[in-house]
Design an enzyme around this catalytic site. Structure first.
Site, mmCIF file in Angstrom:
data_model
loop_
_atom_site.group_PDB
_atom_site.id
_atom_site.type_symbol
_atom_site.label_atom_id
_atom_site.label_comp_id
_atom_site.label_asym_id
_atom_site.label_seq_id
_atom_site.Cartn_x
_atom_site.Cartn_y
_atom_site.Cartn_z
ATOM 1 C CB ALA A 41 -1.085 0.036 1.130
ATOM 2 N N GLY A 94 0.305 -4.828 0.839
ATOM 3 C CA GLY A 94 -0.728 -4.863 -0.029
ATOM 4 C C GLY A 94 -0.660 -5.620 -1.406
ATOM 5 C CD GLU A 144 -2.700 -7.303 3.268
ATOM 6 O OE1 GLU A 144 -2.149 -6.291 2.629
ATOM 7 O OE2 GLU A 144 -3.209 -7.435 4.286
ATOM 8 C CD GLU A 179 1.493 -5.429 5.489
ATOM 9 O OE1 GLU A 179 2.142 -6.264 6.083
ATOM 10 O OE2 GLU A 179 0.881 -5.265 4.760
HETATM 11 N N1 COA Z 1 4.493 2.945 -0.727
HETATM 12 C C1 COA Z 1 5.001 4.281 -1.293
HETATM 13 N N2 COA Z 1 6.018 4.322 -1.911
HETATM 14 C C2 COA Z 1 6.932 3.144 -2.112
HETATM 15 C C3 COA Z 1 6.469 2.030 -1.717
HETATM 16 C C4 COA Z 1 5.446 1.944 -0.899
HETATM 17 N N3 COA Z 1 4.978 0.651 -0.245
HETATM 18 N N4 COA Z 1 7.443 1.104 -1.929
HETATM 19 C C5 COA Z 1 8.377 1.853 -2.596
HETATM 20 N N5 COA Z 1 7.860 3.055 -2.836
HETATM 21 C C6 COA Z 1 8.693 4.154 -3.551
HETATM 22 C C7 COA Z 1 9.854 4.517 -2.968
HETATM 23 O O1 COA Z 1 9.384 5.498 -1.893
HETATM 24 C C8 COA Z 1 10.852 5.086 -3.924
HETATM 25 O O2 COA Z 1 10.158 6.315 -4.511
HETATM 26 P P1 COA Z 1 11.269 7.739 -4.741
HETATM 27 O O3 COA Z 1 11.986 7.283 -5.661
HETATM 28 O O4 COA Z 1 10.025 8.636 -4.898
HETATM 29 O O5 COA Z 1 11.970 7.933 -3.157
HETATM 30 C C9 COA Z 1 10.424 4.299 -5.101
HETATM 31 O O6 COA Z 1 9.181 3.670 -4.806
HETATM 32 C C10 COA Z 1 11.606 2.874 -5.385
HETATM 33 O O7 COA Z 1 11.685 2.518 -4.180
HETATM 34 P P2 COA Z 1 13.225 2.224 -3.206
HETATM 35 O O8 COA Z 1 12.911 2.194 -2.055
HETATM 36 O O9 COA Z 1 14.121 3.212 -3.641
HETATM 37 O O10 COA Z 1 13.632 0.808 -3.924
HETATM 38 P P3 COA Z 1 14.564 -0.168 -3.324
HETATM 39 O O11 COA Z 1 14.795 -0.961 -4.489
HETATM 40 O O12 COA Z 1 15.708 0.710 -2.433
HETATM 41 O O13 COA Z 1 13.818 -0.774 -2.355
HETATM 42 C C11 COA Z 1 11.826 -2.148 -1.411
HETATM 43 C C12 COA Z 1 12.692 -1.799 -2.672
HETATM 44 C C13 COA Z 1 10.708 -2.730 -1.756
HETATM 45 C C14 COA Z 1 12.513 -2.995 -0.678
HETATM 46 C C15 COA Z 1 11.422 -0.777 -0.656
HETATM 47 O O14 COA Z 1 10.910 0.024 -1.361
HETATM 48 C C16 COA Z 1 10.385 -1.080 0.395
HETATM 49 O O15 COA Z 1 10.965 -1.530 1.460
HETATM 50 N N6 COA Z 1 9.246 -0.442 0.055
HETATM 51 C C17 COA Z 1 8.160 -0.664 1.113
HETATM 52 C C18 COA Z 1 7.681 -2.025 1.296
HETATM 53 C C19 COA Z 1 6.587 -1.965 2.391
HETATM 54 O O16 COA Z 1 6.786 -1.879 3.775
HETATM 55 N N7 COA Z 1 5.613 -2.226 2.171
HETATM 56 C C20 COA Z 1 4.258 -2.374 2.770
HETATM 57 C C21 COA Z 1 3.391 -1.260 2.942
HETATM 58 S S1 COA Z 1 2.118 -1.542 4.069
#
Ligand code: COA
Length: 260
Positions: free
Chosen positions: A66, A112, A115, A135
């Site tokens: 999400a 999400g 999910e 989460e």
């Molecule tokens: N919500 C909003 N933005 C998200 C996102 C999310 N769940 N997951 C990734 N993004 C965005 C990042 O903020 C980033 O945006 P920016 O370039 O404007 O800063 C872009 O997507 C790329 O993500 P980034 O974190 O730079 O990539 P990465 O390869 O370093 O890491 C992940 C990949 C998936 C490990 C990392 O993005 C992450 O941990 N995301 C969140 C996962 C999460 O907690 N999901 C559950 C949400 S309830």
């Protein structure tokens, strides 16, 4: 219909819905959830769509969760509302769709994203896929059905460990857990989903809808799934597909089902 954050493409009985926010790793914001609802609804109501495939654009993410930026300042009431609306609009909606839904998990499926994949009727994944419910690392819990569907698919102990550690599992582990049905190289992922879809399409759409309904009944609190199965089984006998399927068998020819 035109969308901003998703693509919907129809070919040969299959509607492929692609979440298309690759710069945000296809994170599910409010607009995307609404568009997904609309696209799933349209495909389900399209008599030419026999199977729906849901996937993410790019080679990095199916859906990275999400959109955290949208709920970071929510209060208790708004948090509850977010989960309730999302479940109704997308996750339960997909799980209960009459048209089969295959998730083609092409990279990160987190929060999400996992999910959504779990709301689909089954999943195939690419070798680079990584799945998890992170989460609790954000101080929240899965709110789009994850605490219910993950244990249904992988068992309570594995679900507890995945949720508590907030860790990711790779595609092989997901296969081993029964979370995904097949793992394949990314370039073969959609062809594999389409191959499975074409096998599904040979069968009666009407009977498949009844089967989805009966299988889902197994997971509904207070519902006797055996009774649902009996009723669904009976319903099939009143359909043109049943007449065609049984007649074709007795005439030693391939069935040509009238359709949805
Ligand atoms: N919500 C909003 N933005 C998200 C996102 C999310 N769940 N997951 C990734 N993004 C965005 C990042 O903020 C980033 O945006 P920016 O370039 O404007 O800063 C872009 O997507 C790329 O993500 P980034 O974190 O730079 O990539 P990465 O390869 O370093 O890491 C992940 C990949 C998936 C490990 C990392 O993005 C992450 O941990 N995301 C969140 C996962 C999460 O907690 N999901 C559950 C949400 S309830």
């Amino acid at each position: 219909m035109s969308y901003n954050n998703i693509l919907s493409d129809h070919q040969n009985g299959i509607t492929t819905i692609t979440i298309n926010r690759p710069k945000k790793l296809n994170a599910l914001n409010k607009v995307t959830i609404q568009e997904l609802h609309d696209a799933f609804d349209a495909a389900d109501n399209d008599e030419n769509t026999k199977v729906i495939i849901i996937t993410g654009s790019g080679e990095k993410a199916f859906v990275a969760g999400a959109d955290i930026s949208e709920f970071a300042d929510f209060n208790v009431e708004q948090g509850g509302q977010l989960a309730a609306e999302g479940q109704e609009l997308l996750f339960d909606f997909v799980a209960n769709l009459s048209t089969p839904v295959i998730a083609a998990v092409n990279g990160f499926a987190l929060g999400g994203g996992l999910e959504l994949a779990m709301a689909a009727h089954f999943r195939v994944a690419s070798t680079n896929a990584k799945m998890g419910l992170p989460e609790v690392s954000l101080g929240v819990i899965p709110g789009y059905g994850g605490t219910q569907r993950l244990p249904q698919l992988v068992g309570k102990g594995r679900a507890m460990e995945m949720v508590m550690t907030a860790g990711m599992i790779d595609a092989e582990t997901a296969l081993n857990y029964g979370l995904v049905n097949h793992v394949i190289e990314i370039e073969e992922l959609l062809p594999l989903a389409e191959k499975i879809a074409s096998k599904i399409m040979r069968n009666s759409s009407v009977a498949i809808s009844e089967a989805i309904h009966a299988i889902n009944a197994n997971y509904e609190a207070g519902v006797n799934g055996f009774n649902v199965e009996i009723e669904a089984f009976g319903n099939c006998f009143g359909t043109e597909d049943f007449v065609e399927g049984t007649t074709a068998f007795l005439e030693k020819r391939k069935a040509d089902f009238p359709g949805k």
